[in-house]
Design an enzyme around this catalytic site. Structure first.
Site, short mmCIF file in Angstrom:
data_model
loop_
_atom_site.label_atom_id
_atom_site.label_comp_id
_atom_site.label_asym_id
_atom_site.label_seq_id
_atom_site.Cartn_x
_atom_site.Cartn_y
_atom_site.Cartn_z
N LYS A 207 0.87 -1.18 0.00
CA LYS A 207 0.00 0.00 0.00
C LYS A 207 0.90 1.23 0.00
CE LYS A 207 -3.73 2.28 2.57
NZ LYS A 207 -4.60 2.21 3.77
N ARG B 227 -10.72 9.73 1.29
CA ARG B 227 -10.67 10.36 2.61
C ARG B 227 -11.79 11.38 2.75
NH1 ARG B 227 -4.03 10.88 2.65
NH2 ARG B 227 -3.66 8.63 3.00
N LYS C 116 1.20 9.83 6.14
CA LYS C 116 1.23 8.39 6.45
C LYS C 116 2.49 7.72 5.90
CE LYS C 116 -3.79 7.99 6.80
NZ LYS C 116 -4.96 7.11 6.62
N GLU D 122 7.84 -7.04 1.43
CA GLU D 122 6.58 -7.06 2.17
C GLU D 122 5.76 -8.30 1.81
OE1 GLU D 122 5.48 -5.20 4.52
OE2 GLU D 122 6.51 -3.27 4.43
N LYS E 269 -1.96 -1.57 -3.90
CA LYS E 269 -2.81 -0.38 -3.89
C LYS E 269 -1.93 0.87 -3.99
CE LYS E 269 -6.16 2.09 -0.96
NZ LYS E 269 -6.83 2.15 0.34
N SER F 49 -9.87 5.48 -5.30
CA SER F 49 -10.79 6.59 -5.53
C SER F 49 -10.26 7.61 -6.53
CB SER F 49 -11.12 7.28 -4.20
OG SER F 49 -9.94 7.79 -3.59
N TYR G 298 -14.82 0.61 -7.72
CA TYR G 298 -16.12 1.25 -7.56
C TYR G 298 -16.98 1.09 -8.82
CZ TYR G 298 -13.43 3.21 -3.75
OH TYR G 298 -12.63 3.32 -2.64
#
Length: 338
Positions: A196, A206, A218, A234, A249, A275, A314
């Site tokens: 991510k 958000r 972040k 990872e 992502k 998004s 979506y």
């Protein structure tokens, strides 16, 4: 011209193109992200045109329609009232909270629907971070992992099929697997957000959940978008710790990462068409310069071609509708070709 090899012969008609097509995109490859809130009315999301914050009743209707069209799974994202947000994010494991209620309702109404839940603290954390925050502003890894275990067990108790940790804390997959197994939830899967990235593509999401960090960013836990080999590290850790599926992502800006991980692991790979990627297509289509349907199908097929087994998008319900209306009983979805 004397050409014994003519690749165009395999492109001559739609039927031949169907026969030799290498990558398929069907509703069965899609996971539908859905937003839910505790309000009394469904609310259109300003930052994500075409998306909605659903009440639990609205969620049932939307998920049911998508499932009837062939979408096998949904993933839930809650919009939590500010009055329930605390520094310890304890609402995240409230057995009577919004997500457990939504899970129970979905599983009661649609037993064959796979329900996936987001495991992270940012919707519940008054600091807006995926992890617990120390007094001096550090993200507390080990304390966060303990909280995530409580959240995952709460979701499993409610009937979640798969939990999906999106926090990017170290060691959380092993801790979640141990906690779930100890509580007799060995059948609950883990879809880990393995790679991510700290991306600029998350802004509309958000806005949908009012979950932006209240300070800083972040980047101490999400990955540097300049790095690729780090994703392999990872992935190796998540696989060794017991993840059942791995996620990349965002998706379209990270096709190389999907392809790298596909070459390194036998685990299923998910990709999240996030998004910002969604909004770019929506905005371009609204301008009249791009055909939304053709652009969506090309984009999602490209994600599949890179190596993703499944896509969180979506557009899932739209693709399922197009599949039903366009393919005349076949298994493929493709934009009409001349």
């Amino acid at each position: 011209m004397n050409l014994p090899i003519r690749p165009r012969r395999n492109r001559r008609t739609a039927a031949i193109r169907d026969l030799v097509r290498e990558t398929e995109l069907t509703p069965s490859h899609l996971i539908y992200p859905l937003f839910v809130h505790a309000g009394l009315e469904d609310q259109p999301i300003e930052s994500m045109p075409g998306c909605t914050r659903w009440t639990v009743d609205g969620l049932l209707k939307e998920a049911g329609e998508a499932h009837a069209l062939g979408v096998p799974a949904v993933v839930l994202f809650p919009a939590i009232s500010d009055r329930l947000k605390t520094r310890d994010a304890s609402e995240a494991w409230n057995a009577k909270g919004l997500v457990p209620r939504a899970i129970r309702a979905l599983k009661a109404e649609f037993p064959t629907l796979t329900v996936i839940t987001d495991v992270a603290l940012d919707p519940y954390n008054s600091d807006g971070h995926d992890g617990l925050v120390s007094d001096d502003g550090r993200i507390l890894n080990d304390e966060t992992v303990a909280a995530l275990c409580s959240q995952a067990l709460c979701h499993a108790d409610a009937g979640a099929d798969i939990v999906s940790p999106s926090d990017m804390m170290d060691g959380r997959v092993a801790a979640l697997r141990s906690a779930l197994d100890a509580a007799d939830y060995a059948d609950v899967g883990i879809l880990s957000y393995t790679a991510k990235y700290a991306s600029a593509c998350y802004g509309p999401f958000r806005g949908a959940l009012d979950s932006a960090p209240k300070f800083g960013d972040k980047k101490t836990y999400q990955m540097d978008y300049a790095n690729a080999r780090e994703a392999e590290r990872e992935a190796a850790l998540d696989e060794a710790e017991g993840a059942d599926m791995l996620m990349v992502k965002p998706a379209t800006l990270y096709l190389d990462i999907i392809h790298r991980l596909r070459a390194k692991t036998t685990l299923p790979i998910a990709a999240y068409h996030v998004s910002g990627e969604y909004l770019m297509i929506k905005a371009a289509a609204a301008s009249g310069w791009l055909d939304e349907k053709k652009m969506v199908l090309e984009t999602l097929t490209g994600i599949r071609r890179a190596g993703a087994n499944m896509i969180l998008t979506y557009f899932a319900k739209d693709v399922a509708k197009w599949h039903g209306s366009d393919n005349n009983g076949g298994d493929k979805v493709a934009a009409p070709q001349p």
